[in-house]
Design an enzyme around this catalytic site. Structure first.
Site, PDB file in Angstrom:
ATOM      1  CG  HIS A  38      -6.505   1.375   0.405  1.00  0.00           C
ATOM      2  ND1 HIS A  38      -7.520   0.452   0.619  1.00  0.00           N
ATOM      3  CD2 HIS A  38      -5.493   0.689  -0.174  1.00  0.00           C
ATOM      4  CE1 HIS A  38      -7.115  -0.736   0.181  1.00  0.00           C
ATOM      5  NE2 HIS A  38      -5.895  -0.617  -0.309  1.00  0.00           N
TER       6      HIS A  38
ATOM      7  CB  CYS B 209      -7.224  -0.412  -3.258  1.00  0.00           C
ATOM      8  SG  CYS B 209      -7.228  -2.168  -3.602  1.00  0.00           S
TER       9      CYS B 209
ATOM     10  CD  GLN C 109       1.326   1.778   2.147  1.00  0.00           C
ATOM     11  OE1 GLN C 109       2.549   1.688   2.179  1.00  0.00           O
ATOM     12  NE2 GLN C 109       0.566   0.858   1.560  1.00  0.00           N
TER      13      GLN C 109
ATOM     14  CE  LYS D 212      -0.818  -2.344   3.043  1.00  0.00           C
ATOM     15  NZ  LYS D 212      -0.613  -2.882   1.693  1.00  0.00           N
TER      16      LYS D 212
ATOM     17  CG  ASP E  79      -5.307   3.745   6.219  1.00  0.00           C
ATOM     18  OD1 ASP E  79      -4.488   2.982   6.785  1.00  0.00           O
ATOM     19  OD2 ASP E  79      -5.741   3.530   5.069  1.00  0.00           O
TER      20      ASP E  79
END
Length: 428
Positions: A143, A386, A223, A246, A220
């Site tokens: 991202h 993104c 998700q 999220k 990261d």
């Protein structure tokens, strides 16, 4: 309605999961769009919120609203306890050894920028000293929030940015791991679950190589944390970033988790109130983490909402959520293959991947796909998500993305497939 149990059972077999009971907790899922039932397949962008989160934030504003860490009155005490209580819930949720390792930020982007800010040619700690000849490693599936901050850091310091490629199957290409991660590497910062390909990256070999060369490792997990059980100790990472919106929580609050020894060595990111120890006109000394990185009035009600979201996810059980999504993903991958001319990007089997499925329909621009689906009440995301370098890697300007979550049903996937057939009728 989902209740919050005192403790969660450990599952030996398939955990119990009642998607209808879960959906009843989400008011927005009863909406219609253009006369069609809402089919929300954009949870990778932002998830919907259950009543429990909405009610917790409303109750905070109605009964406990005050600033934190600066008032001795009753409301200030209640607000502070709620804010720090949310921090403790986050720490327990990700297996942190202490709540002091949890820094509240605005979102994942700010969390990653906070870590990037710690590196400079003037850093007093060797682990954060960066200059010409040093290297930072990311991947081609990042991202933008885990790419642009490192590009900016390299521009400031003269360091070199390098990256893992992506295989045709949508996996990280680790064929050059030992050359890519080397004695010049200062930090490897990669996505754990891709927001565009759905790939869940196996990190064991990368982690071993990072430790071998003495670099730092950041994941990261924006998700990942909403969908899978995750333990920072088990993964042997130095930093992770994720965001509340999220994972059933509100916008405006994210999380940076970092090892205590690293956070203690990092300089402040923003200056102002609450992050100081002593202040004179000539010099300021700084509070220890996490306060050092939380200047100004923090997102208090948002932290309360994040805490309520963690309560909800814990009550359902992350193992149960992961199992439900794996079955849904398998169903969706199979169902989408029935759409003529549809190409799936990323892994086409439900192994090492999450419920984010990006695709293209031959001859039809993703924006047209999205518009027709929206007319049918089906909410997907279109664009480069993104993650433009990933689109470039696969030779497309944009993709259509359907992203699943705990409230998604097979009936909604069927609606998506019917909608895509309607797209083809309109444009073919």
């Amino acid at each position: 309605m989902i209740t919050i149990p005192a403790g969660m059972p450990q599952y030996a077999d398939k955990p119990r999961f009642d998607v209808d009971a879960i959906r009843a907790d989400f008011p927005i899922l009863s909406r219609t769009i253009n006369g069609y039932p809402l089919v929300y397949l954009d949870s990778g962008n932002t998830s919907q919120k259950p009543r429990q989160v909405i009610d917790a934030m409303s109750a905070h504003y109605a009964q406990h609203n005050a600033n934190v860490a600066r008032s001795v009155h009753q409301l200030g005490t209640e607000a502070t306890e709620a804010y720090e209580g949310a921090r403790a819930k986050v720490a327990a949720f990700i297996g942190a050894t202490s709540p002091d390792e949890v820094v509240f930020t605005k979102n994942s982007t700010e969390a990653i920028n906070l870590v990037a800010h710690a590196f400079s040619g003037r850093a007093t700690d060797e682990r954060f000293r960066l200059g010409p000849g040093d290297e930072i490693v990311v991947s081609e599936m990042e991202h933008h929030s885990n790419l642009v901050p490192w590009q900016l850091l390299c521009e400031r310091t003269g360091a070199t940015l390098r990256w893992f490629g992506i295989t045709e199957q949508g996996r990280l290409d680790e064929s050059t791991l030992d050359e890519l991660v080397n004695e010049r590497t200062k930090i490897v910062s990669i996505v754990h679950t891709s927001n565009i390909l759905g790939t869940v990256n196996a990190t064991a070999r990368i982690t071993a190589r990072v430790r071998e060369v003495g670099a730092l490792l950041m994941l990261d997990c924006s998700q990942t944390i909403p969908h899978l059980p995750f333990d920072v100790v088990d993964y042997d990472v130095d930093f992770i970033a994720f965001t509340a919106h999220k994972m059933l929580g509100p916008t405006g609050i994210g999380v940076l988790w970092g090892r205590s020894s690293l956070l203690e060595a990092m300089p402040p990111f923003l200056g102002g109130g609450s992050m100081v120890e002593t202040v004179t006109m000539g010099k300021t000394t700084y509070a220890p983490p996490p306060a050092r990185f939380e200047a100004g009035t923090p997102p208090i009600a948002e932290a309360v909402g994040l805490g309520a979201a963690i309560d909800y996810l814990s009550a359902v059980g992350m193992e149960a959520i992961a199992w439900h999504e794996k079955e849904l993903t398998a169903y969706a991958l199979d169902a989408l293959t029935t759409v003529q001319g549809l190409r799936i990007f990323g892994p086409t089997v439900p192994v090492g991947r999450g419920g984010t499925i990006s695709f293209a329909v031959d001859g039809i621009h993703p924006h047209d796909v999205g518009q027709v689906l929206d007319n049918l009440g089906i909410q997907v995301r279109v664009g480069h998500h993104c993650a433009r370098p990933t689109c470039v890697r696969f030779g497309v300007p944009a993709m259509t993305r359907a992203s699943l979550y705990l409230y998604t049903t097979t009936a909604e996937i069927d609606a998506l497939v019917r909608g895509l057939e309607q797209v083809r009728k309109v444009f073919m």
